[in-house]
Design an enzyme around this catalytic site. Structure first.
Site, mmCIF file in Angstrom:
data_model
loop_
_atom_site.group_PDB
_atom_site.id
_atom_site.type_symbol
_atom_site.label_atom_id
_atom_site.label_comp_id
_atom_site.label_asym_id
_atom_site.label_seq_id
_atom_site.Cartn_x
_atom_site.Cartn_y
_atom_site.Cartn_z
ATOM 1 N N ARG A 159 0.834 -1.209 0.000
ATOM 2 C CA ARG A 159 0.000 0.000 0.000
ATOM 3 C C ARG A 159 0.863 1.250 0.000
ATOM 4 O O ARG A 159 0.855 2.010 0.966
ATOM 5 C CB ARG A 159 -0.894 0.027 1.251
ATOM 6 C CG ARG A 159 -1.791 -1.172 1.365
ATOM 7 C CD ARG A 159 -2.791 -1.041 2.507
ATOM 8 N NE ARG A 159 -3.690 -2.159 2.487
ATOM 9 C CZ ARG A 159 -3.449 -3.330 3.051
ATOM 10 N NH1 ARG A 159 -2.332 -3.519 3.713
ATOM 11 N NH2 ARG A 159 -4.324 -4.318 2.966
ATOM 12 N N ASP A 231 -0.147 -9.938 4.953
ATOM 13 C CA ASP A 231 -1.362 -9.161 4.750
ATOM 14 C C ASP A 231 -2.588 -10.063 4.568
ATOM 15 O O ASP A 231 -3.663 -9.785 5.071
ATOM 16 C CB ASP A 231 -1.192 -8.304 3.498
ATOM 17 C CG ASP A 231 -1.743 -6.917 3.705
ATOM 18 O OD1 ASP A 231 -1.034 -6.091 4.296
ATOM 19 O OD2 ASP A 231 -2.898 -6.676 3.305
ATOM 20 N N THR A 232 -2.396 -11.150 3.845
ATOM 21 C CA THR A 232 -3.525 -12.033 3.520
ATOM 22 C C THR A 232 -4.168 -12.614 4.782
ATOM 23 O O THR A 232 -5.391 -12.719 4.859
ATOM 24 C CB THR A 232 -3.041 -13.183 2.628
ATOM 25 O OG1 THR A 232 -1.872 -13.749 3.230
ATOM 26 C CG2 THR A 232 -2.703 -12.709 1.235
ATOM 27 N N CYS A 338 -2.225 -20.948 -3.930
ATOM 28 C CA CYS A 338 -1.460 -20.528 -2.755
ATOM 29 C C CYS A 338 -0.555 -21.615 -2.166
ATOM 30 O O CYS A 338 -1.017 -22.707 -1.832
ATOM 31 C CB CYS A 338 -2.445 -20.048 -1.687
ATOM 32 S SG CYS A 338 -1.629 -19.466 -0.197
ATOM 33 N N LEU A 339 0.700 -21.253 -1.988
ATOM 34 C CA LEU A 339 1.661 -22.161 -1.353
ATOM 35 C C LEU A 339 1.409 -22.254 0.151
ATOM 36 O O LEU A 339 1.661 -23.279 0.777
ATOM 37 C CB LEU A 339 3.085 -21.618 -1.593
ATOM 38 C CG LEU A 339 4.212 -22.273 -0.816
ATOM 39 C CD1 LEU A 339 4.519 -23.662 -1.370
ATOM 40 C CD2 LEU A 339 5.474 -21.411 -0.879
ATOM 41 N N GLY A 340 0.913 -21.174 0.733
ATOM 42 C CA GLY A 340 0.822 -21.100 2.199
ATOM 43 C C GLY A 340 -0.553 -21.430 2.759
ATOM 44 O O GLY A 340 -0.840 -21.090 3.914
#
Ligand code: HEM
Length: 390
Positions: A159, A231-232, A338-340
């Site tokens: 941001r 952030d996710t 997504c890897l995580g």
């Protein structure tokens, strides 16, 4: 394809309740040319775009985060992409993540301890932001004192001041990006000198096609972790707690039947879709749903719209914590999925379980006007009030 200004910008920017907009878009203009990107809102088109990376690439032209080389693995197209996932996937399996759960449970309780006797907290500031960042530092084996510095850099690239949308200027994100590179460069040197049991040491030891990763490759992986993994989870926690504060029946269900937590999390991920859309760039002139898209144009598959498409989800507006099956796309799809996701699920599960065990009743402080941030759906502040436990 229509040019109805404002529509998608608002949806992609992350309004408080974007679901009606997803529906309107899907039904009226499923391939929609906004000033920033061609937005796809039908599940079938979204699946196609995520799968066909040769037509819709997530390379460096898709989003500029101030990085000077492609982020690994997101900005690497298949087939090269697979060689990196082969070494990264084993580091983020459900089993590996389960080993970290006890420490995350302690951490969550330490955070709750700091505000539980106050009867109020700013959930965003005191919980949703520091939790994933602290978990990340532990996972990579980095000093916890670096927390504030990390948060500043993360915001600096995600941001940047005065910028929004996909057309960020490189100059706006580059200074924070350079600091991230410098920091990880030092961290890698330190881990080479003193190896330990953490993800950074595993990356240093990893072999890709029979050779060790170069410094630059490790840097490009760490940079992406920082952007993708903090952030996710903050966004998800914010969205979930706003929803649960406003829907006491759903909250009571979690308090009374903690066993449904895993499926409740999937349903909240589906309904809230904290990462509402992803970005691709067209590699050729192509047509989607009868609409021409030119080579080089940005395309945004709107994951939130996919997640509420009745083609896959019966009664999509119903938030059902026992929904089964629930093949939502909140973690994306295709090779770049997504890897995580298992790390995120573990963090969310522990956070929701411990918070509701200790603070089962809460509300958003009366009079609060929630402000959602651009692109990723977090709130700037989330004041919660609750009875002080006796
Ligand atoms: C609830 C939290 C999370 C959500 C909603 C989420 C969502 C996503 C989405 C939608 C993508 C696809 C991006 C694209 O196709 O352009 C993605 C990719 C990725 N995510 Fe997550 N993510 C979350 C947590 C995490 C965490 C904790 C990590 C930590 C390592 C992580 C690491 C990654 C990486 C490395 C990629 C790129 C994978 C690739 O290109 O192969 N994510 N994530």
């Amino acid at each position: 394809m229509a040019d109805t200004e404002g529509y998608v910008d608002q949806a992609v920017a992350g309004l408080a309740e974007p679901q009606p907009m997803y529906k309107a878009l899907r039904e009226s203009t499923p391939v929609f040319r906004s000033p920033q990107a061609v937005v796809l809102s039908r599940l079938a088109d979204i699946e196609m775009a995520l799968k066909h990376t040769e037509l819709f690439s997530s390379n460096m032209d898709a989003v500029d985060l101030g990085n000077v080389r492609p982020l690994i693995p997101l900005q690497i197209d298949p087939p090269e992409h697979a060689k990196y996932r082969r070494i990264l996937d084993p580091l983020f399996t459900p089993r590996e993540m389960a080993k970290r759960e006890p420490r995350v449970t302690e951490l969550v309780n330490e955070m709750i301890d700091r505000f539980v006797d106050r009867g109020e907290c700013d959930f965003h500031e005191e919980f949703a932001v520091p939790l994933p960042c602290t978990v990340f530092l532990q996972l990579l084996g980095l000093p916890l004192e670096d927390l504030d510095q990390f948060l500043e850099w993360k915001d600096g690239v995600i941001r940047p001041e005065g910028e929004s949308g996909y057309d960020r200027r490189h100059e706006a994100t580059a200074p924070a990006a350079q600091q991230i590179y410098d920091y990880f460069e030092r961290a890698i040197e330190d881990h080479i000198a003193r190896p330990r049991d953490d993800v950074l040491s595993s990356l240093i030891d990893a072999k890709v096609e029979g050779r060790p990763l170069t410094h630059e490759e490790i840097l490009d992986i760490c940079f992406l972790f920082l952007i993708a993994g903090l952030d996710t989870v903050t966004d998800s926690l914010d969205c979930f707690f706003v929803y649960l504060a406003r829907h006491p029946d759903h909250r009571h269900q979690l308090v009374e039947q903690p066993d449904i937590l895993p499926s409740a999390i999937e349903e909240l991920l589906r309904w809230e879709t904290p990462v509402p859309g992803v970005v691709r760039v067209a590699m050729d002139d192509v047509e989607v749903g009868g609409c021409p898209i030119s080579k080089g144009e940005r395309v945004s598959p709107l994951l939130g719209a996919a997640n509420t498409d009745p083609a896959e989800f019966p009664d999509p507006e119903l938030v059902d914590f026992c929904r089964n099956p629930n093949r939502h796309r909140a973690f994306g799809g295709g090779p770049h999925r997504c890897l995580g996701s298992h790390l995120a699920r573990m963090e969310l599960r522990v956070a929701l379980r411990e918070f509701h065990r200790r603070i089962p009743d809460y509300e958003i402080k009366p009079g609060t006007q929630l402000t959602y941030t651009a692109a990723l759906r977090s709130v700037e502040s989330l004041p919660l009030t609750f009875p002080v436990p006796t």
